[in-house]
Design a protein around this motif. Structure first.
Motif: not given
Length: 312
Positions: A143-160
């Motif tokens: 919804e804010a893509d014209t005002r803010l340079p934003a992107l998404t990363v979707r990880p699965p199960i994270v461990y460590g």
């Protein structure tokens, strides 16, 4: 560069701050509790629920990495308040800056939904309140893509190193010799990602990802649940556990009785009843996972100090 990190005191956040500081970046940890210091970072107190402090704490940032989230709650509405509403408030604060920073939002494969080899452009179909709340955060970015340079990363199960849920729960199950699975018999498949590889994915997204994009990040392997349990059991000197399939009504009853606010809760049972949660190779430029499950498991059970060469 100047980074600001929400959720900097959590499992992923503490590891990401270590990567950033090892690489010489200037880091501001956005925290709720100022009494919890973050090594290598200065702290700023913010509140995602009210929006207090967000604009001031991010005023000088080049990149904001948004990790803060609820993964479970007694009341599913709390997930929406924090994960969707909190992301909206952060987006609004950043978009209001004279020169908005780049925002990297750490979402979840739960926002995409279950299935085998899910692609980034598959229509989202979350099956849990958590998944819907994370997808709501993604919508706030769009919804804010014209005002803010934003992107998404979707990880699965994270461990460590620092994982307080996934591997500890598996280790406990391995010691009993029984590995629970919810729903009908048959193979169950999961994607995994070591926390250091997730940190690399987030940094790669910050440096070269395309604003508006959604990127999946996994280790490139479909892991059978039985094999995951066997590997953990071998690591602690036990025989492979027997997979025990729990009928969904029984699992829901146990979740309601034993742990609405813990790992065992009705929302997570809703996810666990689906036999596959795997991602196809993602399209994040220049990102290739480096840590295999066997190596990642060993490094988690016998953690070593972070090597700066692993961050570059």
């Amino acid at each position: 560069m100047r980074y600001a990190v929400t959720g900097a005191t959590g499992f992923i956040g503490t590891r990401l701050v270590a990567h950033l500081t090892a690489l010489g970046h200037d880091v501001t940890a956005l925290v709720r509790d100022p009494r919890r210091p973050v090594p290598g970072a200065r702290t700023e107190t913010v509140d995602l629920v009210t929006g207090t402090g967000l604009r001031e704490a991010t005023a000088d940032a080049d990149v904001v990495v948004h990790l803060a989230a609820l993964t479970h709650a007694a009341d599913p509405r709390a997930l929406t308040t924090v994960n969707t509403g909190g992301t909206r408030r952060l987006v609004a604060a950043l978009a209001a800056q004279p020169h908005p920073p780049r925002l990297v939002y750490c979402s979840s494969l739960a926002a995409s939904g279950p299935g085998r080899l899910r692609h980034e452009n598959d229509p989202p179909a979350p099956v849990s309140a958590y998944g819907r709340s994370k997808l709501g955060g993604e919508q706030a970015l769009r919804e804010a893509d014209t005002r803010l340079p934003a992107l998404t990363v979707r990880p699965p199960i994270v461990y460590g190193p620092g994982d307080r849920h996934f591997l500890p729960s598996l280790t406990a199950a391995a010691r009993t010799g029984l590995l629970p699975a919810v729903g009908r018999r048959g193979p169950r498949r999961y994607s995994l990602l070591h926390v250091d590889d997730l940190c690399r994915a987030l940094l790669t997204a910050a440096e070269s990802g395309t604003p508006g994009a959604v990127y999946h990040a996994g280790d490139g392997t479909e892991h059978l649940w039985s094999d995951i349990g066997a590997a953990v059991a071998a690591a602690v000197g036990r025989r492979p556990p027997r997979v025990v399939h729990l009928p969904v009504p029984l699992a829901l009853a146990a979740a309601r009785t034993l742990g609405r606010t813990g790992i065992l809760n009705p929302d997570k049972v809703g996810e666990a009843r689906h036999p596959s949660w795997t991602t196809a190779p993602g399209t994040l430029p220049s990102f290739t996972p480096r840590i295999t499950w066997p190596d990642g498991l060993r490094s988690t059970l016998s953690p070593a100090p972070l090597d700066i060469r692993s961050s570059t």
